[in-house]
Design a protein around this motif. Structure first.
Motif, PDB file in Angstrom:
ATOM      1  N   ASP A 151     -36.915 -15.927 -38.820  1.00  0.00           N
ATOM      2  CA  ASP A 151     -36.992 -17.286 -39.374  1.00  0.00           C
ATOM      3  C   ASP A 151     -38.226 -17.440 -40.264  1.00  0.00           C
ATOM      4  O   ASP A 151     -38.148 -18.032 -41.341  1.00  0.00           O
ATOM      5  N   ARG A 152     -39.353 -16.908 -39.804  1.00  0.00           N
ATOM      6  CA  ARG A 152     -40.577 -16.991 -40.614  1.00  0.00           C
ATOM      7  C   ARG A 152     -40.416 -16.222 -41.921  1.00  0.00           C
ATOM      8  O   ARG A 152     -40.812 -16.694 -42.992  1.00  0.00           O
ATOM      9  N   GLU A 168     -38.168 -18.160 -44.348  1.00  0.00           N
ATOM     10  CA  GLU A 168     -38.879 -19.257 -45.015  1.00  0.00           C
ATOM     11  C   GLU A 168     -39.827 -18.730 -46.093  1.00  0.00           C
ATOM     12  O   GLU A 168     -39.938 -19.316 -47.168  1.00  0.00           O
ATOM     13  N   GLN A 169     -40.506 -17.638 -45.808  1.00  0.00           N
ATOM     14  CA  GLN A 169     -41.429 -17.087 -46.803  1.00  0.00           C
ATOM     15  C   GLN A 169     -40.663 -16.564 -48.014  1.00  0.00           C
ATOM     16  O   GLN A 169     -41.073 -16.790 -49.151  1.00  0.00           O
ATOM     17  N   THR A 211     -45.199  -7.592 -45.171  1.00  0.00           N
ATOM     18  CA  THR A 211     -44.237  -6.999 -44.242  1.00  0.00           C
ATOM     19  C   THR A 211     -44.048  -5.535 -44.603  1.00  0.00           C
ATOM     20  O   THR A 211     -44.332  -5.118 -45.724  1.00  0.00           O
ATOM     21  N   ALA A 222     -37.638 -15.645 -34.158  1.00  0.00           N
ATOM     22  CA  ALA A 222     -38.744 -16.396 -34.746  1.00  0.00           C
ATOM     23  C   ALA A 222     -39.311 -15.646 -35.944  1.00  0.00           C
ATOM     24  O   ALA A 222     -39.631 -16.239 -36.960  1.00  0.00           O
ATOM     25  N   ARG A 223     -39.413 -14.328 -35.829  1.00  0.00           N
ATOM     26  CA  ARG A 223     -39.937 -13.535 -36.941  1.00  0.00           C
ATOM     27  C   ARG A 223     -38.980 -13.590 -38.126  1.00  0.00           C
ATOM     28  O   ARG A 223     -39.404 -13.763 -39.261  1.00  0.00           O
TER      29      ARG A 223
END
Length: 115
Positions: A10-11, A14-15, A84, A7-8
């Motif tokens: 994937d996020r 997208e960013q 990040t 999930a991380r």
């Protein structure tokens, strides 16, 4: 635990896709890059590498050279825009799926009897 890491990634994918699209439109001044569309970003689960798939109206090798020249600048800009710890290494790949889809559509069109 495994689902959270995906999930991380994937996020982050997208960013990165959104930020690179914006950077390409507003700040990237390399004329070789021209108009391109980022179709997908795949980030490895360890967040060290990102494959950026793109397409353009012309599959010109100069576009890839321009992107390679701009990689350092793009990573620096991503590090300013993203919260990040690190920014993955960027690897640009021309996305052939649209070209292949157009070829398949043409083959189907040619195979159908004329109306």
């Amino acid at each position: 635990m495994v689902n959270r890491s995906y999930a991380r990634s994937d996020r982050i994918s997208e960013q990165i896709k959104r930020e690179l699209a914006e950077l390409n439109q507003s700040e990237l001044k390399d004329p070789a890059v021209g108009m391109l569309t980022i179709t997908e970003v795949q980030v490895t689960p360890d967040l060290l590498h990102a494959k950026i798939y793109f397409t353009s109206p012309t599959n010109d090798p100069l576009i890839m050279q321009g992107l390679d020249r701009s990689t350092g600048y793009l990573r620096a800009q991503l590090s300013k825009r993203m919260a990040t710890r690190g920014i993955p290494q960027l690897h640009f790949v021309y996305d052939t799926s649209i070209d292949e889809g157009m070829k398949i559509s043409q083959l189907i069109k040619d195979a159908l009897p004329p109306q």
